[in-house]
Design a protein around this motif. Structure first.
Motif, short mmCIF file in Angstrom:
data_model
loop_
_atom_site.label_atom_id
_atom_site.label_comp_id
_atom_site.label_asym_id
_atom_site.label_seq_id
_atom_site.Cartn_x
_atom_site.Cartn_y
_atom_site.Cartn_z
N UNK A 66 15.54 2.52 21.04
CA UNK A 66 16.40 3.51 20.38
C UNK A 66 17.76 2.95 19.96
N UNK A 67 18.17 1.81 20.51
CA UNK A 67 19.48 1.22 20.20
C UNK A 67 19.42 0.21 19.07
N UNK A 68 18.25 -0.17 18.61
CA UNK A 68 18.11 -1.37 17.80
C UNK A 68 17.49 -1.11 16.43
N UNK A 78 9.39 9.64 26.22
CA UNK A 78 10.74 9.68 26.76
C UNK A 78 11.83 9.32 25.76
N UNK A 79 11.45 9.00 24.50
CA UNK A 79 12.45 8.58 23.52
C UNK A 79 12.42 9.40 22.24
N UNK A 80 11.25 9.80 21.76
CA UNK A 80 11.11 10.54 20.51
C UNK A 80 10.26 9.77 19.53
N UNK A 81 10.26 10.24 18.27
CA UNK A 81 9.49 9.55 17.23
C UNK A 81 10.31 8.39 16.66
N UNK A 82 9.63 7.43 16.12
CA UNK A 82 10.30 6.29 15.50
C UNK A 82 11.22 6.79 14.38
N UNK A 83 10.72 7.70 13.54
CA UNK A 83 11.54 8.22 12.43
C UNK A 83 12.79 8.92 12.96
N UNK A 84 12.66 9.71 14.01
CA UNK A 84 13.80 10.41 14.58
C UNK A 84 14.82 9.46 15.19
N UNK A 113 15.26 6.30 14.31
CA UNK A 113 15.88 5.55 13.22
C UNK A 113 16.95 6.39 12.53
N UNK A 114 16.70 7.67 12.34
CA UNK A 114 17.67 8.55 11.68
C UNK A 114 18.96 8.69 12.49
N UNK A 115 18.88 8.41 13.79
CA UNK A 115 20.04 8.61 14.67
C UNK A 115 20.92 7.37 14.82
N UNK A 116 20.57 6.24 14.18
CA UNK A 116 21.37 5.03 14.35
C UNK A 116 21.84 4.49 13.00
#
Length: 160
Positions: free
Chosen positions: A120-122, A140-146, A148-151
């Protein structure tokens, strides 16, 4: 066979050739089939900033290897590319391969944590992973698209 996702990166020597060769080496692992490769991305260094930019990518594979057997195979590919582990953490490297996710596997031991705890950080991981599986749900983290949208991925460039 189990689906898995692998991160690939290099910033020493001919980084593009190192990553390309690693895709080929992944396809040669026992009981493993390379299903898809992401685009290549030029990304800024992470962690230790005084080093060359990286070429990053991701692979989608099917494998009959256990998580630890897969990790051992990735480490062997790194060694064959001249990687010496034990050097600086997050420093320059000829090749870096990380298991990001294996379908249905949640694991945390001294050698391996799945899914990878810092996805999620990268941006350098999420961008290529998004090419392959934007809707992949990482436990425990979410979807890849979600994720990516957050960083901020503005320093990363998709290569032709």
């Amino acid at each position: 066979m189990t689906e898995a996702f692998i991160a690939l990166g290099s910033n020493l020597g001919d980084a593009r050739a190192q990553v390309s060769g690693a895709f080929d080496a992944l396809a040669q692992l026992p009981g493993t089939r390379l299903l898809a490769r992401s685009h290549l991305y030029l990304t800024p260094p992470w962690g230790m900033l005084e080093q060359p930019p990286f070429i990053n990518a991701a692979a989608r594979i099917d494998t009959s290897l256990s998580p630890h057997e897969l990790l051992d195979g990735l480490l062997a590919i790194e060694r064959a590319a001249g990687r010496v582990r034990g050097a600086e953490r997050w420093g320059p490297r000829t090749l870096d391969l990380d298991v990001l996710h294996i379908d249905g596997v949640s694991l945390a031991d001294e050698q391996l944590t799945l899914p990878h705890p810092r996805i999620r950080e990268r941006a350098f991981v999420l961008l290529p992973l998004h090419d392959l599986a934007p809707d992949l749900q990482l436990p425990g983290q979410g979807t890849v698209a979600g994720l990516l949208a957050a960083i901020d991925a503005s320093g990363c460039e998709r290569l032709p």
